[in-house]
Design a protein around this motif. Structure first.
Motif, PDB file in Angstrom:
ATOM      1  N   THR A  95      21.970  33.790  -2.900  1.00  0.00           N
ATOM      2  CA  THR A  95      20.663  33.618  -2.256  1.00  0.00           C
ATOM      3  C   THR A  95      19.637  34.532  -2.904  1.00  0.00           C
ATOM      4  O   THR A  95      19.967  35.639  -3.364  1.00  0.00           O
ATOM      5  CB  THR A  95      20.757  33.915  -0.746  1.00  0.00           C
ATOM      6  OG1 THR A  95      19.470  33.801  -0.144  1.00  0.00           O
ATOM      7  CG2 THR A  95      21.321  35.299  -0.486  1.00  0.00           C
ATOM      8  N   THR A 105      15.260  35.607  -2.366  1.00  0.00           N
ATOM      9  CA  THR A 105      14.021  35.429  -1.611  1.00  0.00           C
ATOM     10  C   THR A 105      13.034  36.514  -1.993  1.00  0.00           C
ATOM     11  O   THR A 105      13.427  37.646  -2.322  1.00  0.00           O
ATOM     12  CB  THR A 105      14.283  35.452  -0.090  1.00  0.00           C
ATOM     13  OG1 THR A 105      13.081  35.165   0.616  1.00  0.00           O
ATOM     14  CG2 THR A 105      14.813  36.801   0.368  1.00  0.00           C
ATOM     15  N   LYS A 119      23.062  33.901   2.994  1.00  0.00           N
ATOM     16  CA  LYS A 119      21.605  33.710   2.936  1.00  0.00           C
ATOM     17  C   LYS A 119      20.896  34.980   3.389  1.00  0.00           C
ATOM     18  O   LYS A 119      21.416  35.734   4.220  1.00  0.00           O
ATOM     19  CB  LYS A 119      21.170  32.523   3.810  1.00  0.00           C
ATOM     20  CG  LYS A 119      19.772  32.019   3.475  1.00  0.00           C
ATOM     21  CD  LYS A 119      19.483  30.683   4.125  1.00  0.00           C
ATOM     22  CE  LYS A 119      18.105  30.172   3.729  1.00  0.00           C
ATOM     23  NZ  LYS A 119      17.809  28.866   4.340  1.00  0.00           N
ATOM     24  N   ILE A 136      16.839  36.237   4.501  1.00  0.00           N
ATOM     25  CA  ILE A 136      15.435  35.903   4.764  1.00  0.00           C
ATOM     26  C   ILE A 136      14.699  37.168   5.184  1.00  0.00           C
ATOM     27  O   ILE A 136      15.309  38.129   5.661  1.00  0.00           O
ATOM     28  CB  ILE A 136      15.284  34.809   5.852  1.00  0.00           C
ATOM     29  CG1 ILE A 136      16.084  35.166   7.092  1.00  0.00           C
ATOM     30  CG2 ILE A 136      15.688  33.453   5.329  1.00  0.00           C
ATOM     31  CD1 ILE A 136      15.942  34.164   8.208  1.00  0.00           C
ATOM     32  N   SER A 149      20.276  38.989   7.120  1.00  0.00           N
ATOM     33  CA  SER A 149      21.283  38.469   6.197  1.00  0.00           C
ATOM     34  C   SER A 149      22.450  37.883   6.978  1.00  0.00           C
ATOM     35  O   SER A 149      22.829  38.390   8.037  1.00  0.00           O
ATOM     36  CB  SER A 149      21.794  39.585   5.274  1.00  0.00           C
ATOM     37  OG  SER A 149      22.431  40.601   6.029  1.00  0.00           O
ATOM     38  N   SER A 184      24.453  29.500   6.949  1.00  0.00           N
ATOM     39  CA  SER A 184      23.012  29.492   6.656  1.00  0.00           C
ATOM     40  C   SER A 184      22.238  29.959   7.884  1.00  0.00           C
ATOM     41  O   SER A 184      22.711  29.847   9.029  1.00  0.00           O
ATOM     42  CB  SER A 184      22.544  28.097   6.238  1.00  0.00           C
ATOM     43  OG  SER A 184      21.194  28.120   5.841  1.00  0.00           O
ATOM     44  N   ALA A 205      17.869  30.337   9.316  1.00  0.00           N
ATOM     45  CA  ALA A 205      16.460  29.980   9.084  1.00  0.00           C
ATOM     46  C   ALA A 205      15.611  30.684  10.130  1.00  0.00           C
ATOM     47  O   ALA A 205      16.102  31.079  11.203  1.00  0.00           O
ATOM     48  CB  ALA A 205      16.259  28.471   9.153  1.00  0.00           C
ATOM     49  N   ASP A 241       8.460  33.177  12.667  1.00  0.00           N
ATOM     50  CA  ASP A 241       8.775  34.593  12.533  1.00  0.00           C
ATOM     51  C   ASP A 241       9.265  35.199  13.848  1.00  0.00           C
ATOM     52  O   ASP A 241       9.238  36.420  14.030  1.00  0.00           O
ATOM     53  CB  ASP A 241       7.536  35.370  12.040  1.00  0.00           C
ATOM     54  CG  ASP A 241       7.912  36.447  11.046  1.00  0.00           C
ATOM     55  OD1 ASP A 241       8.828  36.211  10.239  1.00  0.00           O
ATOM     56  OD2 ASP A 241       7.298  37.525  11.082  1.00  0.00           O
ATOM     57  N   ASN A 265      16.837  24.490   6.607  1.00  0.00           N
ATOM     58  CA  ASN A 265      15.520  24.618   5.985  1.00  0.00           C
ATOM     59  C   ASN A 265      14.432  24.472   7.036  1.00  0.00           C
ATOM     60  O   ASN A 265      14.519  23.594   7.907  1.00  0.00           O
ATOM     61  CB  ASN A 265      15.313  23.548   4.904  1.00  0.00           C
ATOM     62  CG  ASN A 265      16.245  23.723   3.737  1.00  0.00           C
ATOM     63  OD1 ASN A 265      17.344  23.183   3.731  1.00  0.00           O
ATOM     64  ND2 ASN A 265      15.831  24.486   2.748  1.00  0.00           N
ATOM     65  N   ASN A 285       7.080  25.605   5.488  1.00  0.00           N
ATOM     66  CA  ASN A 285       6.252  26.811   5.516  1.00  0.00           C
ATOM     67  C   ASN A 285       5.378  26.901   6.759  1.00  0.00           C
ATOM     68  O   ASN A 285       4.990  28.002   7.165  1.00  0.00           O
ATOM     69  CB  ASN A 285       5.355  26.863   4.262  1.00  0.00           C
ATOM     70  CG  ASN A 285       6.151  27.156   3.009  1.00  0.00           C
ATOM     71  OD1 ASN A 285       7.207  27.780   3.073  1.00  0.00           O
ATOM     72  ND2 ASN A 285       5.661  26.700   1.868  1.00  0.00           N
TER      73      ASN A 285
END
Length: 948
Positions: A125, A127, A167, A169, A179, A209, A211, A215, A280, A283
């Motif tokens: 991964t 980012t 993953k 983010i 993580s 995964s 996501a 936020d 996923n 944005n």
């Protein structure tokens, strides 16, 4: 004097026939400045990363590291790209490779900006932070590393996971990193202090995964069929935002130092029973996509913040009314029915053309979401999803320039200008110069193919036992003949040297003889009759075993057949009587070829050996252990005794059949090589692999010396063995944080060059001291001793101090810390004294301060425990502080001067400099914006009377 034979080096020329790699774990959309421009997507394709335009379906660019020129480094970079990430500003592309290397490319200049070596195994991964200055990487080695793109160096390594990281983010509002790992945990890290402040341990299976939506809400996908949701509540929160989270069971006190509290919101059961492959979120946080290893994906609608607040206020007003009516008299506080359906609701399922490997999406309009999926059948599938109506539409996909299944056969035309490739669903014709697909002809499962005389047709041998003629003019199959028994594969075909007939062999244990003929055929929509090339069956030869390979000798006297019983039999062409039986392989022979002078036969087998036979007596000249796996193809270079071989070990090898020498190994394919073909002049070779790529190799004019090639292979082997060594620092107690760098061959070379430069400096210093002592003893001037030969070569006036500084500058920034760690302590002492010399003269102050701070931090215990080093440390402290203060003053002075110049220009010309005027232009003025974009972003006119 013994003369050695000189060979020509072969090199890779082009890679084509691939849209996306089957091992890629993600694809990345290039950030767009405006919604009117067409979107582009980065897709890993073997060792390259391709940039595809979603509107024109064309390949815009290919990102591959071409900065290294040595053959050793070229061998090293042939690693498969696994992960890609585009920076939010769109200027950089990060690519993670299977060997743990990370390369940063510039998207505008298509060149490698920096290489990062920190991981021991494959990257999983990548980012970027919101400011595009920091890159976070996760790997199968369980570590997470932060990289600084400005200083081009590693910041820190986070340890904590016990299994591969899946993953990573980053929250946009806080410096918090999240993580997930296969150790069934999710960790939240505070990036400011590099500390894990919370671990989610509620999962019972591997977390594949995660996501993040708005936020605030964390979504996790595991090996089971549930999606779990968590709320990330900040410690400090206002009343309006408090509604966005469910009520807390425990009060948050001011004593809590952690930035975020995690609350479980519940879960949603997926329809798929398979594990989650990736999650996923677009944005704008409007759509959540979840896909596994199947061919369909599930989509969920994410409510906007305003929608959630409106629903909560509605529920709150209903609760107040219930309390006023007396329904909740005993309740002190008003309770709201808070559930996951407030935020996440099911949209639909979308079935794609193949199994999904990676996915990305973006909002085209407020109600339409475009979904791009990379499937395992080498295709970019594009769908349009309407969020409001819950409907989806299939859009044209990117698929024309590649096969859907792996290529099983290749052939060059007689003029070497066209390449035919056959797969399970079609035959494609490629232009050798442009490597573009010019014809796609649907056909049965192709196992072998060859161009017919005239190069207007291609003959295909199929898995169902049929022979098909594909016309290049009409791009259709014009004739199908059941040449062998039904459902008995046609494994091989070969044409006679006079090009008047051909042979075919298959699993029906028969060799069929065919001759070409011209047949009358009516043209479509016309009564005209024209001649078309066809073929007619002449005779059959039953050999009692499956025929795996066939070849006719160039003198047309013999034909050679490889049989399933591991033998190779040679027959007379005219009488079909057996002439020789070649036995020696322990497993079936899959490929063979005959030299142009009809003297040698080479055979490649599943036993990984290549045997060289004489065709006159059938004697075995030599048996070569050629590859590490099954050999799939062998072919002589025309008019020579040199030949090439391919194997399932992903390698193409070059051999000399006279001297039984291995000449060259060509790496590049990331999967098993299935087939190979060569031009009539031997200048080009084409190979096709299980990785879906077709590669073209060319013979260069560069000479190849065998001893040098073997030496380079030994160096590359040593390089691979010494990599992935982590530094162990004495006295290091914090096991959660570590250094980001690893010991690599580049850092080792950098340390050696610094040590060599310091030795020269020490030698020159001793020379000068000895010269001064001699002058003092003699009482007269003595000529200076000659400088070191290295300093003489660099030029007159080149000092040893300058040599050390230039050597430090040449060490790549990403390998500087590792090179300094490899220095012995006595050289560290010499370097620290030199750094004082450089800081006094203000030479490369940033580099010197960086080296000084790092060396003192690493060797702090030794430097502070002895009185002889305290003077050096104190001098460095004062020099560094004075240098930093001087740099700050310079920057402040320059900034003040620029502001003064800006004010003078604004007052003189009545303009505002660096105002973003493009935002004030309306959408109707697009033509004006395109013409004046460069000037409009520099200044904005304040008054009508101003003259610019």
């Amino acid at each position: 004097m013994v003369l050695t034979k000189q060979y020509d080096r072969h090199a890779p020329e082009k890679v084509f026939g691939i849209i996306g790699s089957g091992n890629a774990t993600n694809i990345a959309l290039l950030p767009s400045t405006s919604k009117s421009t067409s979107r582009r997507v980065f897709v890993p394709a073997c060792e390259n990363v391709l940039l595809w335009d979603l509107k024109t379906h064309s390949q815009i660019n290919a990102f591959v590291d071409e900065t290294t020129t040595s053959s050793i480094l070229k061998k090293k970079i042939r690693e498969e790209a696994i992960v890609v990430a585009a920076s939010p500003n769109g200027k950089h592309l990060a690519v993670g490779y299977q060997n743990g290397m990370i390369k940063i490319f510039s998207t505008t200049q298509n060149e490698t900006a920096v290489n990062f070596h920190g991981h021991k195994s494959s990257i999983t991964t990548l980012t970027f932070t919101q400011d595009s200055a920091t890159l976070i990487s996760g790997s199968k080695d369980t570590d997470i590393i932060a990289w600084d793109l400005i200083t081009e160096a590693g910041l820190y390594r986070l340890r904590g996971h016990k299994a591969p990281v899946t993953k990573v983010i980053i929250m946009s509002t806080q410096s918090v990193l999240i993580s997930s790992s296969k150790d069934m945990t999710i960790k939240l890290w505070d990036m400011s202090i590099q500390h894990c402040f919370h671990t989610i341990v509620t999962h019972r299976t591997e977390v594949w995964s995660i996501a993040l939506a708005h936020d605030r809400y964390l979504i996790t996908g595991c090996s089971d069929n549930e999606l779990r949701f968590f709320a990330l509540r900040p410690t400090i929160i206002d009343d309006d935002d408090a509604l966005m989270f469910p009520p807390l069971t425990d009060e948050i006190t001011s004593e809590d130092q952690i930035p975020i509290h995690v609350q479980s919101l519940g879960s949603i059961v997926r329809k798929s029973k398979q594990r989650v492959s990736n999650l996923n979120v677009d944005n704008d946080s409007r759509v959540l996509a979840c896909h596994g290893v199947e061919s369909f994906s599930e989509f969920f609608r994410i409510s906007t913040i305003e929608e959630v607040r409106a629903r909560l206020r509605k529920r709150l007003s209903k609760a107040r009314k219930r309390k006023e009516n007396g329904d909740e008299i005993n309740e002190e506080n008003i309770k709201i029915d808070w559930d996951i359906s407030l935020i996440f609701t099911t949209l639909c399922e979308i079935k794609f053309d193949g199994k999904i490997r990676a996915m990305d999406m973006y909002l085209d309009t407020n109600l339409t979401c475009k979904i791009i999926a990379l499937t395992l059948n080498n295709k970019l599938d594009i769908q349009s999803l309407n969020i409001q109506n819950k409907t989806h539409e299939q859009l044209p996909s990117i698929e024309k320039s590649a096969h859907r299944t792996e290529v099983r056969c290749l052939a060059f035309s007689s003029d070497d200008m066209l390449i035919a490739s056959g797969s399970g669903e079609s035959l494609k014709i490629w232009n050798r110069h442009s490597c573009e697909s010019i014809r796609t002809i649907p056909c049965d499962y192709a196992l072998c193919c060859m161009f017919l005389p005239g190069d207007h047709s291609v003959l295909i041998g199929c898995k169902n036992g049929s022979l098909q003629i594909a016309s290049l003019d009409s791009a259709t199959i014009v004739e199908t003949v059941q040449g062998h028994d039904e459902n008995q594969s046609v494994w091989t075909m070969c044409m006679t040297p006079d090009r008047q007939s051909f042979l075919s062999g298959g699993s029906d244990k028969k060799i069929q003889f065919w001759t070409f003929e011209l047949k009358d055929e009516k043209e479509m929509n016309s009564k005209k009759i024209r001649k078309r090339l066809s073929f007619e069956h002449k005779r059959s030869l039953d050999v009692g075993e499956d025929i795996l390979a066939l070849k006719i000798s160039p003198n047309n006297r013999y034909f050679v057949a490889a049989l399933m019983d591991t033998t190779v039999k040679v027959f007379f062409m005219d009488s079909c009587q057996m002439f020789l039986s070649l036995y020696g392989h322990s497993q079936p022979v899959l490929c063979l070829d005959i030299s142009s002078d009809s003297r040698l036969v080479i055979t490649g087998s599943s036993d990984r050996n290549i045997k060289i036979w004489g065709l006159d007596f059938g004697d075995c000249h030599r048996s070569l252990f050629a590859h590490d796996d099954t050999i799939t193809a062998v072919q002589f270079v025309p008019k020579t005794h040199l030949f090439f071989s391919t194997s399932k070990d992903n390698k193409l090898k070059y051999w000399d059949a006279d001297k039984f020498l291995h000449i060259q190994t060509l790496d590049g394919h990331c999967g098993e090589i299935r087939c190979m073909s060569m031009t009539n002049n031997g200048m080009h070779i084409v190979t096709a692999s299980h990785d879906r790529s077709i590669r073209l190799w060319e013979r260069t004019e560069e000479p190849l010396i065998l001893d040098e090639e073997k030496e380079q292979e030994r160096e590359a082997q040593f390089e691979n063995e010494m990599e992935n060594e982590e530094f162990i620092l004495p006295g290091e107690t914090n096991k959660e944080i570590g250094l980001a760098t690893l010991k690599t061959i580049e850092s080792l070379k950098g340390a050696e060059s610094v040590i060599e430069a310091l030795d020269i400096w020490r030698e020159e210093k001793l020379k000068l001291a000895e010269h001064e002592a001699t002058q003092k003893a003699l009482g007269k001037d003595v000529p200076l001793p000659p400088p070191h030969i290295m300093l003489q070569a660099l030029g007159k006036g080149y000092t040893a101090e300058r040599l050390v500084l230039e050597t430090l500058r040449k060490v790549p920034a990403s390998d500087l810390e590792a090179a300094l760690l490899l220095l012995p302590f006595d050289y560290v002492q010499k370097l620290l004294s030199l750094l004082i010399y450089y800081l006094d003269r203000f030479q490369s102050p940033e580099l010197c301060i960086k080296c000084a701070v790092f060396l003192i931090k690493i060797h702090h215990g030794v430097l502070t425990s002895s009185h002889q080093y305290l003077n050096i440390v104190e001098q460095l402290r004062t020099r560094c502080m004075d240098t930093v203060e001087k740099l700050r003053n310079n920057v402040g002075f320059n900034l003040a001067g620029l502001k003064l110049i800006r004010r003078q220009i604004e007052e003189q010309n009545d303009v505002v400099l660096f105002a973003d005027a493009t935002q004030k232009l309306t959408s109707n003025e697009t033509k004006k914006k395109k013409k004046g974009k460069s000037s409009a972003t520099i200044l904005t006119i304040k008054g009508t009377s101003a003259s610019v």
